[in-house]
Design a protein around this motif. Structure first.
Motif, PDB file in Angstrom:
ATOM      1  N   ARG A   1      10.932  11.668 -13.455  1.00 16.95           N
ATOM      2  CA  ARG A   1      10.119  12.632 -12.947  1.00 16.95           C
ATOM      3  C   ARG A   1       8.693  12.236 -12.660  1.00 16.95           C
ATOM      4  N   PHE A   2       8.037  11.398 -13.743  1.00 14.91           N
ATOM      5  CA  PHE A   2       6.450  10.921 -13.377  1.00 14.91           C
ATOM      6  C   PHE A   2       6.553   9.814 -12.348  1.00 14.91           C
ATOM      7  N   TRP A   3       7.402   8.894 -12.376  1.00 18.01           N
ATOM      8  CA  TRP A   3       7.656   7.815 -11.198  1.00 18.01           C
ATOM      9  C   TRP A   3       7.630   8.415  -9.707  1.00 18.01           C
ATOM     10  N   ILE A   4       8.450   9.529  -9.790  1.00 14.94           N
ATOM     11  CA  ILE A   4       8.524  10.367  -8.326  1.00 14.94           C
ATOM     12  C   ILE A   4       7.296  11.039  -8.038  1.00 14.94           C
ATOM     13  N   TYR A   5       6.528  11.551  -9.125  1.00 17.59           N
ATOM     14  CA  TYR A   5       5.225  12.018  -8.752  1.00 17.59           C
ATOM     15  C   TYR A   5       4.235  10.855  -8.462  1.00 17.59           C
ATOM     16  N   ILE A   6       4.392   9.800  -8.810  1.00 21.27           N
ATOM     17  CA  ILE A   6       3.392   8.726  -8.426  1.00 21.27           C
ATOM     18  C   ILE A   6       3.510   8.257  -7.107  1.00 21.27           C
ATOM     19  N   LEU A   7       4.978   8.154  -6.559  1.00 20.17           N
ATOM     20  CA  LEU A   7       5.278   7.756  -5.526  1.00 20.17           C
ATOM     21  C   LEU A   7       4.832   8.750  -4.531  1.00 20.17           C
ATOM     22  N   GLY A   8       4.785  10.141  -4.975  1.00 21.73           N
ATOM     23  CA  GLY A   8       4.212  11.357  -3.949  1.00 21.73           C
ATOM     24  C   GLY A   8       2.703  11.013  -3.877  1.00 21.73           C
ATOM     25  N   ARG A   9       2.061  10.473  -4.832  1.00 19.27           N
ATOM     26  CA  ARG A   9       0.449  10.552  -4.910  1.00 19.27           C
ATOM     27  C   ARG A   9       0.233   9.239  -3.850  1.00 19.27           C
ATOM     28  N   GLN A  10       1.138   8.492  -3.523  1.00 18.74           N
ATOM     29  CA  GLN A  10       1.052   7.236  -2.839  1.00 18.74           C
ATOM     30  C   GLN A  10       1.550   7.694  -1.169  1.00 18.74           C
ATOM     31  N   GLY A  11       2.135   8.930  -1.150  1.00 17.40           N
ATOM     32  CA  GLY A  11       2.727   9.376   0.059  1.00 17.40           C
ATOM     33  C   GLY A  11       4.039   8.131   0.431  1.00 17.40           C
ATOM     34  N   LEU A  12       4.840   7.986  -0.648  1.00 19.36           N
ATOM     35  CA  LEU A  12       6.165   7.653  -0.625  1.00 19.36           C
ATOM     36  C   LEU A  12       7.066   8.273  -0.794  1.00 19.36           C
ATOM     37  N   LEU A  13       7.974   8.278  -0.015  1.00 20.98           N
ATOM     38  CA  LEU A  13       9.368   8.965  -0.232  1.00 20.98           C
ATOM     39  C   LEU A  13      10.300   8.586  -0.800  1.00 20.98           C
ATOM     40  N   GLY A  14      10.894   9.032  -1.864  1.00 23.03           N
ATOM     41  CA  GLY A  14      11.950   8.743  -2.961  1.00 23.03           C
ATOM     42  C   GLY A  14      13.253   7.966  -2.313  1.00 23.03           C
ATOM     43  N   ASP A  15      13.626   8.519  -0.839  1.00 20.10           N
ATOM     44  CA  ASP A  15      14.804   7.956  -0.339  1.00 20.10           C
ATOM     45  C   ASP A  15      14.528   6.601   0.368  1.00 20.10           C
ATOM     46  N   THR A  16      13.284   6.047   0.102  1.00 15.39           N
ATOM     47  CA  THR A  16      12.934   4.799   0.853  1.00 15.39           C
ATOM     48  C   THR A  16      13.494   3.713   0.032  1.00 15.39           C
ATOM     49  N   LEU A  17      14.089   2.840   0.795  1.00 14.66           N
ATOM     50  CA  LEU A  17      14.421   1.401   0.056  1.00 14.66           C
ATOM     51  C   LEU A  17      13.419   0.540  -0.431  1.00 14.66           C
ATOM     52  N   TRP A  18      13.611   0.102  -1.497  1.00 16.60           N
ATOM     53  CA  TRP A  18      12.619  -1.067  -2.148  1.00 16.60           C
ATOM     54  C   TRP A  18      12.184  -2.070  -0.768  1.00 16.60           C
ATOM     55  N   ALA A  19      13.211  -2.538  -0.312  1.00 16.40           N
ATOM     56  CA  ALA A  19      13.146  -3.406   0.842  1.00 16.40           C
ATOM     57  C   ALA A  19      12.070  -3.142   1.943  1.00 16.40           C
ATOM     58  N   SER A  20      11.911  -1.799   1.994  1.00 16.59           N
ATOM     59  CA  SER A  20      10.995  -1.237   3.009  1.00 16.59           C
ATOM     60  C   SER A  20       9.648  -1.208   2.643  1.00 16.59           C
ATOM     61  N   ILE A  21       9.211  -1.457   1.298  1.00 18.49           N
ATOM     62  CA  ILE A  21       7.924  -1.351   0.720  1.00 18.49           C
ATOM     63  C   ILE A  21       7.073  -2.577   1.296  1.00 18.49           C
ATOM     64  N   SER A  22       5.935  -2.310   1.480  1.00 19.89           N
ATOM     65  CA  SER A  22       5.084  -3.477   2.009  1.00 19.89           C
ATOM     66  C   SER A  22       4.150  -4.038   0.615  1.00 19.89           C
ATOM     67  N   LYS A  23       3.566  -5.136   0.956  1.00 18.34           N
ATOM     68  CA  LYS A  23       2.792  -5.733  -0.215  1.00 18.34           C
ATOM     69  C   LYS A  23       1.767  -4.847  -0.418  1.00 18.34           C
ATOM     70  N   ASN A  24       1.030  -4.310   0.712  1.00 21.22           N
ATOM     71  CA  ASN A  24      -0.065  -3.404   0.314  1.00 21.22           C
ATOM     72  C   ASN A  24       0.661  -2.066  -0.680  1.00 21.22           C
ATOM     73  N   SER A  25       1.545  -1.577  -0.387  1.00 24.78           N
ATOM     74  CA  SER A  25       2.179  -0.580  -0.866  1.00 24.78           C
ATOM     75  C   SER A  25       2.219  -0.882  -2.441  1.00 24.78           C
ATOM     76  N   LEU A  26       2.665  -1.886  -2.664  1.00 20.33           N
ATOM     77  CA  LEU A  26       2.888  -2.378  -4.093  1.00 20.33           C
ATOM     78  C   LEU A  26       1.644  -2.413  -4.670  1.00 20.33           C
ATOM     79  N   ILE A  27       0.737  -3.114  -4.007  1.00 18.91           N
ATOM     80  CA  ILE A  27      -0.609  -3.028  -4.589  1.00 18.91           C
ATOM     81  C   ILE A  27      -1.351  -1.632  -5.136  1.00 18.91           C
ATOM     82  N   SER A  28      -1.209  -0.758  -4.232  1.00 20.04           N
ATOM     83  CA  SER A  28      -1.612   0.554  -4.370  1.00 20.04           C
ATOM     84  C   SER A  28      -0.989   1.089  -5.146  1.00 20.04           C
TER      85      SER A  28
END
Length: 475
Positions: free
Chosen positions: A363-390
């Motif tokens: 639940r908290f991980w999904i909350y953090i994703l939401g704070r970053q504007g990332l959707l839970g259905d997004t695949l890890w392969a689609s995440i940019s390096k900048n998003s990982l840093i954020s």
């Protein structure tokens, strides 16, 4: 003992005249502790100055009852009356979730112990805890039939896990010694007499007009009640404006309500307050945090509230809380872990797969994703390096806006009260008025959570009771 004793002054004409002329861990460890006993050696009666002297204790809480017991122990012929408006030892009953956090068993060094008091830490470094510290408190209760245990975090509780065990012990000892406890009454006025005593106006619930009594000694141990502040002011003391301490934070984030009940065993929390006049190092705390439906609670938050009580009050209880949810993982290691996870689980969704090293719940991980504007259905392969840093920075520096405070259950601790500069700490006696003593929360002393506030009460009550008892027998 009744108020009909000759010690009590009931003639209103005399009152007006006087007023016009004067204004073990689980049962085993405690018994092995080195004990400095709560001395009960009887003073020879031949040394007693009088059997007529009277001590009035204002407040039937921990400090008041403990002080009354100590004074009566040393001076058996001293009349001791505890006056309590409500139920005696009521805060003892509800403390520690009804278990009563008696003291803290991990802080045996006095200087280290004093650092747990946001107000009072400088003054308490002296002889205060040398006279009666946590070991003495544990020894006293152990010697009076209460088995104690020290939990992993240092908090000391009765083995029974019931505050009633502590209450029964104190009440039994009071009765045994002959301490009189009178409830449903309040001391509303106090003034010194020409003879060096105190003229006290005592109000009953059932009577509109007060009765009056002359006391040789007065111990004010009324906690955070306005009654005690009023009496202290009447007797010449100044008062540091009281403000709440030990409270939880209200957070402006409606999404937190969905996380209510989640506990983080260890975070690093820093409180930033705009326009704060001074830097307070203790406004960074490490420890457990609990998410509530209104914001944050838990030991780390309560410690922050205690150290920041005064500046938070002046700011309207507003500020920024910066939380590091992975305090033991360096930011660069965090980035590396996220990158490795992306490479290993590229075809999985963000919401279903996240690094176990973080120790986070879904639940908290999904909350953090939401704070970053990332959707839970997004695949890890689609995440940019900048998003990982954020994401890494969000886990290390997650900001929350504090909009106010919430009271911590029914346990209310107050910062403020009678300044310690006006008290002789080795006797707990007023520097302004002889034979006037203070103990407990009525003073400008407050501790963080963990048994420290009760220890202040036991220590102060013991020292005040010792001073009164010795003076009553002419020692």
């Amino acid at each position: 003992m009744s108020f009909t004793l000759a010690r009590f002054v009931l003639l209103h004409s005399r009152v007006c005249s006087e007023a016009a002329t004067t204004t073990k861990n689980n049962g085993g460890l405690i018994s092995t502790l080195k004990k400095r006993k709560f001395t009960s050696t009887a003073i020879p009666r031949a040394q007693n100055k009088t059997s007529e002297e009277l001590l009035v204790v204002v407040g039937g809480g921990a400090a008041g009852v403990y002080g009354a017991i100590r004074a009566k122990t040393l001076a058996p012929n001293l009349n001791v009356v505890v006056i309590e408006k409500g139920k005696p030892l009521s805060k003892v009953k509800i403390s520690g979730g009804g278990r009563c956090n008696v003291t803290n068993g991990h802080c045996v060094d006095n200087k280290m112990l004093a650092e747990n008091y946001p107000r009072g830490h400088k003054e308490l470094r002296g002889a205060f805890f040398n006279v009666h510290g946590p070991v003495d408190t544990m020894s006293w209760f152990s010697e009076h039939g209460v088995r104690l245990k020290i939990e992993d975090d240092g908090r000391v509780f009765p083995v029974s896990n019931s505050s009633s065990t502590i209450i029964d012990c104190l009440m039994s000892e009071s009765t045994h010694l002959g301490v009189s406890l009178q409830t449903g009454k309040a001391v509303i006025t106090a003034s010194p007499t020409a003879g060096g005593k105190f003229l006290l106006g005592i109000e009953k619930r059932t009577f509109s007009s007060p009765e009056y009594v002359e006391a040789d000694y007065l111990l004010i141990a009324s906690g955070n009640s306005k009654q005690g502040y009023s009496l202290a002011s009447q007797l010449g003391h100044s008062i540091v404006d009281p403000v709440p301490s030990l409270f939880t934070f209200k957070i402006e984030d409606p999404r937190l309500a969905d996380l209510s009940g989640i506990t983080f065993p260890k975070v690093k929390a820093t409180l930033k307050i705009e326009n704060a006049r001074r830097n307070i190092p203790q406004l960074t705390q490490v420890g457990p945090v609990l998410v509530t439906h209104w914001g944050f609670s838990g030991p780390a938050i309560l410690r922050l509230s205690a150290w920041g009580a005064c500046v938070l009050s002046s700011s309207g209880y507003k500020g920024t809380l910066i939380v590091d949810f992975t305090p033991d993982v360096h930011i660069e290691d965090l980035k590396s872990i996220l990158t490795q996870h992306k490479n290993r689980f590229a075809k999985q969704k963000l919401s279903n797969s996240y690094p176990s090293e973080f120790g986070l719940v879904k639940r908290f991980w999904i909350y953090i994703l939401g704070r970053q504007g990332l959707l839970g259905d997004t695949l890890w392969a689609s995440i940019s390096k900048n998003s990982l840093i954020s994401l890494a920075h969000m886990l290390k520096h997650c900001n929350f806006y504090v909009t106010g405070k919430s009271q911590y259950k029914d346990e209310f601790v107050t910062a403020g009260g009678v300044p310690l500069s006006e008290i002789s700490m080795n006797m707990m006696e007023s520097k302004i008025q002889s034979h006037l003593f203070f103990a407990g929360e009525v003073l400008n002393v407050d501790g963080i959570t963990g048994g420290f506030n009760f220890q202040n009460a036991w220590s102060g009550g013991y020292i005040a009771g010792t001073s009164i008892g010795k003076r009553a027998v002419g020692a």
